[in-house]
Design a protein around this motif. Structure first.
Motif, PDB file in Angstrom:
ATOM      1  N   TRP A  81      25.591  22.269  -9.428  1.00 12.42           N
ATOM      2  CA  TRP A  81      25.631  22.545  -7.997  1.00 12.42           C
ATOM      3  C   TRP A  81      26.084  23.972  -7.738  1.00 12.42           C
ATOM      4  N   ILE A  82      27.066  24.431  -8.508  1.00 12.50           N
ATOM      5  CA  ILE A  82      27.581  25.795  -8.352  1.00 12.50           C
ATOM      6  C   ILE A  82      26.500  26.813  -8.675  1.00 12.50           C
ATOM      7  N   GLU A  83      25.632  26.490  -9.641  1.00 13.71           N
ATOM      8  CA  GLU A  83      24.598  27.426 -10.062  1.00 13.71           C
ATOM      9  C   GLU A  83      23.527  27.644  -8.999  1.00 13.71           C
ATOM     10  N   SER A  84      23.384  26.706  -8.081  1.00  8.18           N
ATOM     11  CA  SER A  84      22.342  26.820  -7.067  1.00  8.18           C
ATOM     12  C   SER A  84      22.763  27.786  -5.967  1.00  8.18           C
ATOM     13  N   SER A  85      21.814  28.627  -5.540  1.00  3.12           N
ATOM     14  CA  SER A  85      22.071  29.523  -4.404  1.00  3.12           C
ATOM     15  C   SER A  85      21.418  28.984  -3.138  1.00  3.12           C
ATOM     16  N   ASN A  86      20.997  27.725  -3.173  1.00  2.00           N
ATOM     17  CA  ASN A  86      20.286  27.135  -2.037  1.00  2.00           C
ATOM     18  C   ASN A  86      20.815  25.749  -1.699  1.00  2.00           C
ATOM     19  N   SER A  87      22.112  25.557  -1.801  1.00  2.00           N
ATOM     20  CA  SER A  87      22.668  24.235  -1.537  1.00  2.00           C
ATOM     21  C   SER A  87      22.585  23.912  -0.050  1.00  2.00           C
ATOM     22  N   ASN A  88      22.574  22.628   0.260  1.00  2.00           N
ATOM     23  CA  ASN A  88      22.658  22.223   1.659  1.00  2.00           C
ATOM     24  C   ASN A  88      23.534  20.983   1.775  1.00  2.00           C
ATOM     25  N   LEU A  89      23.994  20.743   2.982  1.00  2.00           N
ATOM     26  CA  LEU A  89      24.943  19.663   3.237  1.00  2.00           C
ATOM     27  C   LEU A  89      24.413  18.305   2.804  1.00  2.00           C
ATOM     28  N   LEU A  90      23.146  18.007   3.158  1.00  2.00           N
ATOM     29  CA  LEU A  90      22.609  16.659   2.973  1.00  2.00           C
ATOM     30  C   LEU A  90      22.314  16.312   1.524  1.00  2.00           C
ATOM     31  N   GLN A  91      22.287  17.315   0.639  1.00  3.64           N
ATOM     32  CA  GLN A  91      22.068  17.053  -0.778  1.00  3.64           C
ATOM     33  C   GLN A  91      23.360  17.105  -1.587  1.00  3.64           C
ATOM     34  N   SER A  92      24.476  17.313  -0.929  1.00  2.00           N
ATOM     35  CA  SER A  92      25.727  17.418  -1.676  1.00  2.00           C
ATOM     36  C   SER A  92      26.211  16.037  -2.126  1.00  2.00           C
ATOM     37  N   TRP A  93      26.899  16.038  -3.228  1.00  2.00           N
ATOM     38  CA  TRP A  93      27.486  14.809  -3.788  1.00  2.00           C
ATOM     39  C   TRP A  93      28.368  14.132  -2.739  1.00  2.00           C
ATOM     40  N   PHE A  94      29.119  14.911  -2.002  1.00  2.61           N
ATOM     41  CA  PHE A  94      30.134  14.379  -1.100  1.00  2.61           C
ATOM     42  C   PHE A  94      29.514  13.804   0.165  1.00  2.61           C
ATOM     43  N   TYR A  95      28.403  14.348   0.610  1.00  4.24           N
ATOM     44  CA  TYR A  95      27.680  13.739   1.718  1.00  4.24           C
ATOM     45  C   TYR A  95      27.125  12.380   1.286  1.00  4.24           C
ATOM     46  N   GLY A  96      26.625  12.303   0.064  1.00  2.00           N
ATOM     47  CA  GLY A  96      26.144  11.035  -0.470  1.00  2.00           C
ATOM     48  C   GLY A  96      27.244   9.990  -0.500  1.00  2.00           C
ATOM     49  N   GLN A  97      28.444  10.404  -0.912  1.00  2.00           N
ATOM     50  CA  GLN A  97      29.584   9.488  -0.913  1.00  2.00           C
ATOM     51  C   GLN A  97      29.886   9.000   0.505  1.00  2.00           C
ATOM     52  N   SER A  98      29.785   9.928   1.459  1.00  2.00           N
ATOM     53  CA  SER A  98      30.060   9.569   2.852  1.00  2.00           C
ATOM     54  C   SER A  98      29.037   8.571   3.373  1.00  2.00           C
ATOM     55  N   LYS A  99      27.755   8.772   3.058  1.00  2.00           N
ATOM     56  CA  LYS A  99      26.719   7.837   3.488  1.00  2.00           C
ATOM     57  C   LYS A  99      26.901   6.473   2.829  1.00  2.00           C
ATOM     58  N   SER A 100      27.366   6.478   1.599  1.00  2.00           N
ATOM     59  CA  SER A 100      27.625   5.222   0.900  1.00  2.00           C
ATOM     60  C   SER A 100      28.747   4.447   1.590  1.00  2.00           C
ATOM     61  N   GLU A 101      29.813   5.157   1.945  1.00  2.00           N
ATOM     62  CA  GLU A 101      30.967   4.516   2.577  1.00  2.00           C
ATOM     63  C   GLU A 101      30.663   4.060   4.006  1.00  2.00           C
ATOM     64  N   SER A 102      29.916   4.874   4.753  1.00  2.00           N
ATOM     65  CA  SER A 102      29.727   4.581   6.178  1.00  2.00           C
ATOM     66  C   SER A 102      28.512   3.703   6.459  1.00  2.00           C
ATOM     67  N   ASP A 103      27.455   3.825   5.649  1.00  2.00           N
ATOM     68  CA  ASP A 103      26.201   3.136   5.949  1.00  2.00           C
ATOM     69  C   ASP A 103      25.694   2.236   4.835  1.00  2.00           C
ATOM     70  N   GLY A 104      26.434   2.114   3.746  1.00  2.00           N
ATOM     71  CA  GLY A 104      26.074   1.183   2.696  1.00  2.00           C
ATOM     72  C   GLY A 104      24.942   1.608   1.787  1.00  2.00           C
ATOM     73  N   PHE A 105      24.635   2.900   1.724  1.00  2.00           N
ATOM     74  CA  PHE A 105      23.600   3.386   0.818  1.00  2.00           C
ATOM     75  C   PHE A 105      24.130   3.496  -0.610  1.00  2.00           C
ATOM     76  N   GLU A 106      23.266   3.205  -1.563  1.00  2.00           N
ATOM     77  CA  GLU A 106      23.540   3.540  -2.964  1.00  2.00           C
ATOM     78  C   GLU A 106      23.050   4.966  -3.191  1.00  2.00           C
ATOM     79  N   THR A 107      23.794   5.747  -3.945  1.00  2.00           N
ATOM     80  CA  THR A 107      23.364   7.112  -4.235  1.00  2.00           C
ATOM     81  C   THR A 107      22.925   7.224  -5.686  1.00  2.00           C
TER      82      THR A 107
END
Length: 310
Positions: A2-28
């Motif tokens: 993730w650090i190596e990428s110069s094009n990161s975005n919020l919706l592809q971050s590990w931590f957003y995935g964790q948030s969607k899992s906790e709030s909406d029941g998605f598996e990541t």
């Protein structure tokens, strides 16, 4: 990676995935894609199982490419390999690739059996935070700078209140009122709360609160630092706050905070044809570098439905 990428975005971050899992029941699902043993992309996938039908697969603003010099042909091949990896148990795959709109990617997605949705594709802008603070300020529209300076002269102060549970509750209340007043869906309370609670050196949520000289509340701005980029996530300003230009003071504080934290880019958080006129005017004043993605695409896998029904 993730650090190596110069094009990161919020919706592809590990931590957003964790948030969607906790709030909406998605598996990541987190995948790395390599070519000749060299890692060239990664993608975070949201998956939700539907009884009797299989799974819904969602890829929003992915994959993230780890090299800026990858050809469009290679990027299309990466998407194809991801789809092949995921489609065996899915009855629906929906993808919004992190690729700017062009005929080649449109043709590729159609060849893969996908149909474009009618919703407005994501478009936004990025500021270069590698400029020094004075050059960054001077790169903005002159009227935007004047509004910011006027807010400072009128006594607007901004404080980072990210660590206060009470301020989070107040933010959620004001955001819910804004959703009702402006009639938009936005983010859920559970998702915002989970996003704020994620902690990592690669993820930091900032809640900025503006007040006047008498400590009266004027508004909130929320930014998220993720990887090498920070994004403007939420903006709330009272009527009095708008008179005092508090929105300009808060957002500038968010931009400078991101720069000091080490982000190299600041995403203005969306600017499309559907952006409300006042918000669009405010964001256009930042004179950011605009980018527009290829939009949302969907494919149903009916044979997989029959397989699960059996």
């Amino acid at each position: 990676m993730w650090i190596e990428s110069s094009n990161s975005n919020l919706l592809q971050s590990w931590f957003y995935g964790q948030s969607k899992s906790e709030s909406d029941g998605f598996e990541t699902i987190n995948l790395a894609i390599s070519d000749s043993e060299e890692d060239i992309a990664l993608v975070m996938v949201l998956k939700k199982k539907i009884p009797l039908f299989g799974s819904i697969i969602r890829i929003n603003r992915g994959p993230i490419f780890l090299r800026d010099d990858l050809s469009l042909v290679t990027k299309c091949k990466v998407i194809e390999e991801i789809i092949l990896k995921l489609n065996s148990n899915a009855f629906l795959i929906q993808i919004a690739p992190e690729i700017e709109d062009c005929s080649e990617i449109v043709s590729k997605l159609k060849l893969l059996g996908f149909s474009r949705l009618n919703n407005t594709p994501w478009s936004s802008g990025k500021l270069d935070l590698l400029l020094d603070e004075e050059d960054l300020l001077m790169s903005l529209n002159g009227k935007w700078r004047n509004c910011y300076r006027k807010g400072i002269k009128m006594g607007v102060t901004v404080t980072n209140v990210s660590e206060s549970p009470n301020e989070l509750k107040m933010l959620l209340n004001h955001y819910k009122n804004l959703q009702t007043k402006k009639d938009f869906t936005g983010l859920t309370d559970d998702l915002i709360t989970s996003i704020v609670r994620q902690k990592s050196p690669l993820w930091r949520v900032n809640i900025f609160k503006a007040e006047d000289q008498e400590k009266n509340f004027l508004g909130y701005v929320v930014t998220v630092d993720h990887g090498d980029t920070s994004i403007y996530l939420i903006g709330i300003t009272t009527n009095e706050g708008r008179k005092l230009q508090a929105n300009y003071v808060m957002l500038w504080e968010g931009i400078i905070n991101a720069k000091r934290y080490g982000s190299s880019k600041f995403d203005i958080g969306g600017l499309t044809s559907e952006t409300p006129k006042g918000v669009a005017h405010f964001k256009k004043g930042l004179k950011s570098e605009i980018y527009s993605l290829v939009g949302e695409w969907r494919r149903f896998y009916l044979l997989n439905i029959f397989k699960f029904l059996k």
